[in-house]
Design an enzyme around this catalytic site. Structure first.
Site, PDB file in Angstrom:
ATOM      1  N   ASP A   8      -1.347   3.321  -3.785  1.00 57.34           N
ATOM      2  CA  ASP A   8      -0.438   3.861  -2.769  1.00 57.34           C
ATOM      3  C   ASP A   8       0.462   4.885  -3.445  1.00 57.34           C
ATOM      4  O   ASP A   8       1.161   4.571  -4.409  1.00 57.34           O
ATOM      5  CB  ASP A   8       0.401   2.745  -2.144  1.00 57.34           C
ATOM      6  CG  ASP A   8       1.369   3.259  -1.095  1.00 57.34           C
ATOM      7  OD1 ASP A   8       0.896   3.765  -0.063  1.00 57.34           O
ATOM      8  OD2 ASP A   8       2.592   3.159  -1.310  1.00 57.34           O
ATOM      9  N   GLU A  30      -5.406   6.629   0.071  1.00 54.09           N
ATOM     10  CA  GLU A  30      -5.169   6.944   1.473  1.00 54.09           C
ATOM     11  C   GLU A  30      -5.481   8.422   1.717  1.00 54.09           C
ATOM     12  O   GLU A  30      -5.131   9.274   0.898  1.00 54.09           O
ATOM     13  CB  GLU A  30      -3.722   6.641   1.847  1.00 54.09           C
ATOM     14  CG  GLU A  30      -3.450   6.680   3.330  1.00 54.09           C
ATOM     15  CD  GLU A  30      -2.057   6.205   3.672  1.00 54.09           C
ATOM     16  OE1 GLU A  30      -1.729   6.141   4.874  1.00 54.09           O
ATOM     17  OE2 GLU A  30      -1.285   5.911   2.733  1.00 54.09           O
ATOM     18  N   ASP A  54       5.607  -1.031  -0.937  1.00 54.94           N
ATOM     19  CA  ASP A  54       4.560  -0.254  -1.591  1.00 54.94           C
ATOM     20  C   ASP A  54       3.425  -1.136  -2.097  1.00 54.94           C
ATOM     21  O   ASP A  54       2.243  -0.770  -1.981  1.00 54.94           O
ATOM     22  CB  ASP A  54       5.154   0.566  -2.733  1.00 54.94           C
ATOM     23  CG  ASP A  54       6.181   1.573  -2.251  1.00 54.94           C
ATOM     24  OD1 ASP A  54       6.050   2.016  -1.096  1.00 54.94           O
ATOM     25  OD2 ASP A  54       7.110   1.905  -3.012  1.00 54.94           O
TER      26      ASP A  54
END
Length: 398
Positions: free
Chosen positions: A188, A273, A355
Site C-alpha cells: 500500500d 493498487e 495502512d
C-alpha cells in the site's frame, strides 16, 4: 527456455570541444528530421493518405539533396534514420491507443539525444568511438558491463544541467529467473509512509523534494530575476535550477531501485493498487507530495524487474475499498476520512492500522485475482477496461 534480457547501462562522459560540437549538430539534425517527418505525416493524414517509415526514409533522402537541407549530410545518417523509426513507433502507440498523438520537438524543451546502431559506432577494449569522431569518448565507467557484453545500440544525451550521458544497450546474461518461492506481499503506497507492507513493515517517505525545497526556491528566485533571453547569466541560473532538480531525481530513483529490487527478490507475488496518479495530482493540496513519492515510477520498476526474475505483479482495481474493509471479518465501513489512521471494526472489534489493513486486503484480493487469471495491468493495457476486482452492476430493462 530462458529469455535473454536486454539492459541499458548508463554512464557519464566528458566530450572534447570538437565532440560536443558534433553531438550538438547531430541533436539539431535529429530534431529537424523528426519534426519534418511528423509534419509530412500529419499533412498526409489530413488528406487521408497513409505514410509509413519507408516513405519518410525516402523523404529524408530527397531532403538531403536540397540546398536548404544539405547540412543534414554533415552528421551521421544513422541517428536520423533512428529518429524516423522512433516516429513510426510513436504513431504505432497512438493507433493502438497506448499514447496520444506525437508532438513536435522543441529546441529548448525536448530531450537532446541521438541513437546510434552498431553500424555507427565502434566498441573495442572498453573504448567507444562514434561515427564522424576521431577519438573515443571519455566515459566514466562507474560499473563494469557484463562480461562479454557487446552493445547493440548506443544513445547519447545531454540533460538540462549540462551533463553528458551515454547509454549502452546490451544483453545481460546475469539476469536469470530467481528460484520460485511461496512468499507474497501486499503493498500500500502512501505519503506519510512511502510503502506499507502486509507484513506490517512501514517504509518511511524520504521526501527528497522537501529536503531541497528551500534551496530550490532560492535558485528559482534568482532565475526569475534574470533578464529574459539567451543571456549568459540566465543560462547559468537555469542550469543551477536544473542541477537541483537532477539531484532530487537521482536520490529518488536510487531509493526506488533499492526498494523494488529487494521486494522482487524476496517475494514471488507482489500486489499493488492500480492508482490513477495522473488524476490524483490534479489535487492542488497533494500534487507536490504525490509527485515527490513517484508511485508510477515505483510501479514501473516493480513490473519490469518482476518480468526479469520470474515474479508476478498483480494490480488490484483502484475502486477496491482496501482501507474501509475489515481484513479480519470482511465488514465494509460506511466512511473512512483520511485523518483516521487507526480504527476499530464495529462487527468484530478488531483494531486496525489503516495502512496495514489496506495492504492485507490488497494481498487477499490480489491472490484471488491471480487465481482467476486476471491481467496484471487491467487499466493500462485496455483503455477503459476494468479489472477482475471491479464489479459493474448490470442495467435492468424497464
Amino acid at each position: 527456455m530462458a529469455t535473454r534480457v536486454k539492459r541499458a547501462f548508463k554512464y557519464r562522459f566528458y566530450p572534447t570541444d570538437a565532440q560536443a560540437a558534433e553531438l550538438w549538430r547531430t541533436f539539431g539534425c535529429v530534431r529537424k528530421v523528426y519534426n519534418m517527418a511528423l509534419a509530412a505525416r500529419t499533412e498526409a493524414r489530413a488528406r487521408q493518405v497513409r505514410v509509413n517509415y519507408n516513405q519518410t526514409s525516402a523523404m529524408l533522402t530527397a531532403w538531403k539533396k536540397t540546398e536548404e537541407l544539405a547540412y543534414l549530410n554533415e552528421v551521421s545518417c544513422v541517428p536520423l534514420q533512428q529518429a524516423l523509426r522512433h516516429l513510426q513507433m510513436a504513431f504505432a502507440n497512438f493507433f493502438a491507443r497506448r499514447a496520444r498523438y506525437p508532438r513536435f520537438k522543441a529546441k529548448k524543451k525536448s530531450r537532446a539525444s541521438a541513437e546510434y546502431t552498431s553500424s555507427a559506432f565502434r566498441f573495442r577494449d572498453g573504448r567507444l568511438t562514434l561515427a564522424k569522431m576521431a577519438r573515443p569518448l571519455d566515459i566514466v565507467w562507474s560499473r563494469p558491463l557484463p562480461e562479454g557484453a557487446v552493445p547493440s545500440t548506443v544513445t547519447v544525451s545531454r540533460d538540462s544541467a549540462g551533463s553528458w550521458f551515454v547509454s549502452l544497450l546490451c544483453e545481460d546474461p546475469t539476469v536469470t529467473p530467481l528460484a520460485a518461492t511461496r512468499a507474497a506481499v501486499g503493498i500500500d503506497v502512501g505519503l506519510d509512509h512511502l510503502l506499507t507492507l502486509s507484513t506490517g513493515e512501514k517504509i518511511a517517505n524520504p521526501r527528497h523534494e522537501r529536503r531541497d525545497r528551500e534551496r530550490l526556491a532560492r535558485a528559482q528566485r534568482e532565475l526569475s530575476r534574470k533578464a529574459r533571453g539567451d543571456g549568459a547569466n540566465r543560462r547559468k541560473a537555469r542550469r543551477k535550477v536544473a542541477k537541483i532538480h537532477g539531484r532530487i531525481a537521482d536520490r529518488r530513483r536510487d531509493v526506488l531501485h533499492k526498494l523494488s529490487t529487494r521486494l522482487v527478490r524476496e517475494n514471488q507475488t507482489l500486489v499493488i493498487e492500480d492508482l490513477t496518479v495522473r488524476t490524483m495530482v490534479k489535487n492542488r493540496s497533494l500534487a507536490r507530495a504525490i509527485s515527490d513519492a513517484a508511485w508510477s515510477q515505483f510501479r514501473n520498476m516493480l513490473e519490469y524487474k518482476a518480468s526479469w526474475y520470474g515474479r508476478d505483479v498483480v494490480a488490484v482495481d483502484r475502486f477496491f475499498p482496501s482501507s474501509k474493509l475489515c481484513s479480519h471479518c470482511g465488514t465494509l465501513q460506511p466512511d473512512m476520512p483520511l485523518n483516521v489512521r487507526i480504527w476499530t471494526c464495529d462487527s468484530c472489534g478488531t483494531a486496525h492500522d489503516r495502512d496495514v489493513n489496506a495492504a492485507n486486503n490488497l494481498l487477499a484480493a490480489g491472490l484471488a485475482v491471480s487465481v482467476c487469471g486476471a491481467g496484471v495491468r487491467p487499466q493500462r493495457r485496455t483503455p477503459g477496461g476494468q479489472s477482475a476486482m471491479k464489479q459493474k452492476t448490470p442495467r435492468r430493462e424497464p
